[in-house]
Design a protein around this motif. Sequence first.
Motif, mmCIF file in Angstrom:
data_model
loop_
_atom_site.group_PDB
_atom_site.id
_atom_site.type_symbol
_atom_site.label_atom_id
_atom_site.label_comp_id
_atom_site.label_asym_id
_atom_site.label_seq_id
_atom_site.Cartn_x
_atom_site.Cartn_y
_atom_site.Cartn_z
ATOM 1 N N HIS A 1 0.851 -1.357 0.160
ATOM 2 C CA HIS A 1 0.124 0.404 0.046
ATOM 3 C C HIS A 1 0.972 1.342 0.279
ATOM 4 O O HIS A 1 -0.046 2.276 0.324
ATOM 5 C CB HIS A 1 -0.941 -0.179 1.853
ATOM 6 C CG HIS A 1 -2.132 -0.654 1.756
ATOM 7 N ND1 HIS A 1 -2.654 -1.659 2.389
ATOM 8 C CD2 HIS A 1 -2.981 -2.028 0.583
ATOM 9 C CE1 HIS A 1 -2.762 -2.688 1.858
ATOM 10 N NE2 HIS A 1 -3.096 -2.671 0.640
ATOM 11 N N SER A 2 1.934 1.494 -0.189
ATOM 12 C CA SER A 2 3.095 2.680 0.129
ATOM 13 C C SER A 2 2.570 3.163 -1.626
ATOM 14 O O SER A 2 2.143 2.813 -2.298
ATOM 15 C CB SER A 2 3.727 2.164 -0.718
ATOM 16 O OG SER A 2 4.743 2.116 -1.525
ATOM 17 N N GLU B 1 3.845 6.773 -3.448
ATOM 18 C CA GLU B 1 4.934 7.605 -3.983
ATOM 19 C C GLU B 1 4.520 9.166 -5.295
ATOM 20 O O GLU B 1 4.366 7.862 -5.811
ATOM 21 C CB GLU B 1 6.402 7.029 -4.725
ATOM 22 C CG GLU B 1 7.083 6.086 -3.800
ATOM 23 C CD GLU B 1 8.292 5.284 -3.719
ATOM 24 O OE1 GLU B 1 8.743 5.928 -5.050
ATOM 25 O OE2 GLU B 1 7.896 3.738 -3.510
ATOM 26 N N THR C 1 -5.192 5.191 -1.191
ATOM 27 C CA THR C 1 -4.913 3.841 -1.622
ATOM 28 C C THR C 1 -4.599 2.889 -0.541
ATOM 29 O O THR C 1 -5.601 3.211 0.183
ATOM 30 C CB THR C 1 -2.889 3.031 -1.626
ATOM 31 O OG1 THR C 1 -3.081 3.520 -1.064
ATOM 32 C CG2 THR C 1 -2.179 4.138 -2.958
ATOM 33 N N GLU D 1 -2.867 5.024 2.717
ATOM 34 C CA GLU D 1 -2.408 5.730 2.611
ATOM 35 C C GLU D 1 -2.316 7.041 1.851
ATOM 36 O O GLU D 1 -3.669 6.857 1.031
ATOM 37 C CB GLU D 1 -0.817 5.573 1.113
ATOM 38 C CG GLU D 1 0.042 4.409 2.478
ATOM 39 C CD GLU D 1 1.254 4.843 3.539
ATOM 40 O OE1 GLU D 1 1.020 5.785 3.089
ATOM 41 O OE2 GLU D 1 1.401 3.929 4.459
ATOM 42 N N THR D 2 -1.980 8.492 2.059
ATOM 43 C CA THR D 2 -2.822 9.044 1.355
ATOM 44 C C THR D 2 -1.702 10.379 1.190
ATOM 45 O O THR D 2 -0.859 10.864 1.915
ATOM 46 C CB THR D 2 -3.685 10.190 1.929
ATOM 47 O OG1 THR D 2 -4.986 9.496 2.619
ATOM 48 C CG2 THR D 2 -4.810 11.119 1.951
ATOM 49 N N ARG D 3 -1.788 11.128 -0.173
ATOM 50 C CA ARG D 3 -0.899 11.641 -0.908
ATOM 51 C C ARG D 3 -1.353 13.005 -1.516
ATOM 52 O O ARG D 3 -2.699 12.284 -2.319
ATOM 53 C CB ARG D 3 0.482 11.044 -1.634
ATOM 54 C CG ARG D 3 1.010 10.160 -1.204
ATOM 55 C CD ARG D 3 2.301 10.812 0.066
ATOM 56 N NE ARG D 3 3.164 9.757 0.935
ATOM 57 C CZ ARG D 3 2.918 9.000 1.465
ATOM 58 N NH1 ARG D 3 1.609 9.187 2.386
ATOM 59 N NH2 ARG D 3 3.687 7.898 2.013
#
Length: 187
Positions: A15-16, A18, A89, A94-96
Amino acid sequence: MPDSLPVHLNRTDIHSLEVPKEFDATGSFDVQLHNHGEALHVHLHLDDSLSSIASLDAPNHYVQADTERPVRVTIDGDGPVRGKLKVVTAHGAETRYVDVFIPEGGTENEPVIVDDDLAKPQPKPATKSEPGLEDLSAGPVLAAGGFTVLIAGLITLVLTQNMLLTVGAVLAVTIVLGLLFVAVRSS
């Protein structure tokens, strides 16, 4: 070729996520989802300022394992606009955020994307033609035949005053009309 914003999924860990910190778009662009591991769901969201001139094909995407998937961001208006693209995701694991800048005239020089189906010949529509003899139903043909038999019988009776000859003439005309009707129906 349109701009592309790379997003790497599952590259360092499950789940990373980038993403670049910022992205300058000169027009419509693709968010290129690169999945380096297991399949997962990705959610994309344009903030209010970006969504005022841009739109996503769809916000939620399932990205299969070890695949790439482009998601189109279409610029419909004119900049300058600065906003944020949210990338999430695995249902929030994960949130970006990516700062997206669209300069003034961001929709200029947009390529026209033509669907491949337009290159294939299209079938011609059926043309409506005049109805032929084979299009006639049995009712009008039989009515015309019956009328013809009646007239032939009356003419023969008046001219010859012989009942046997009249019956023969009516029988002959009936047979000819029957053969004509069969020939029309079988073709």
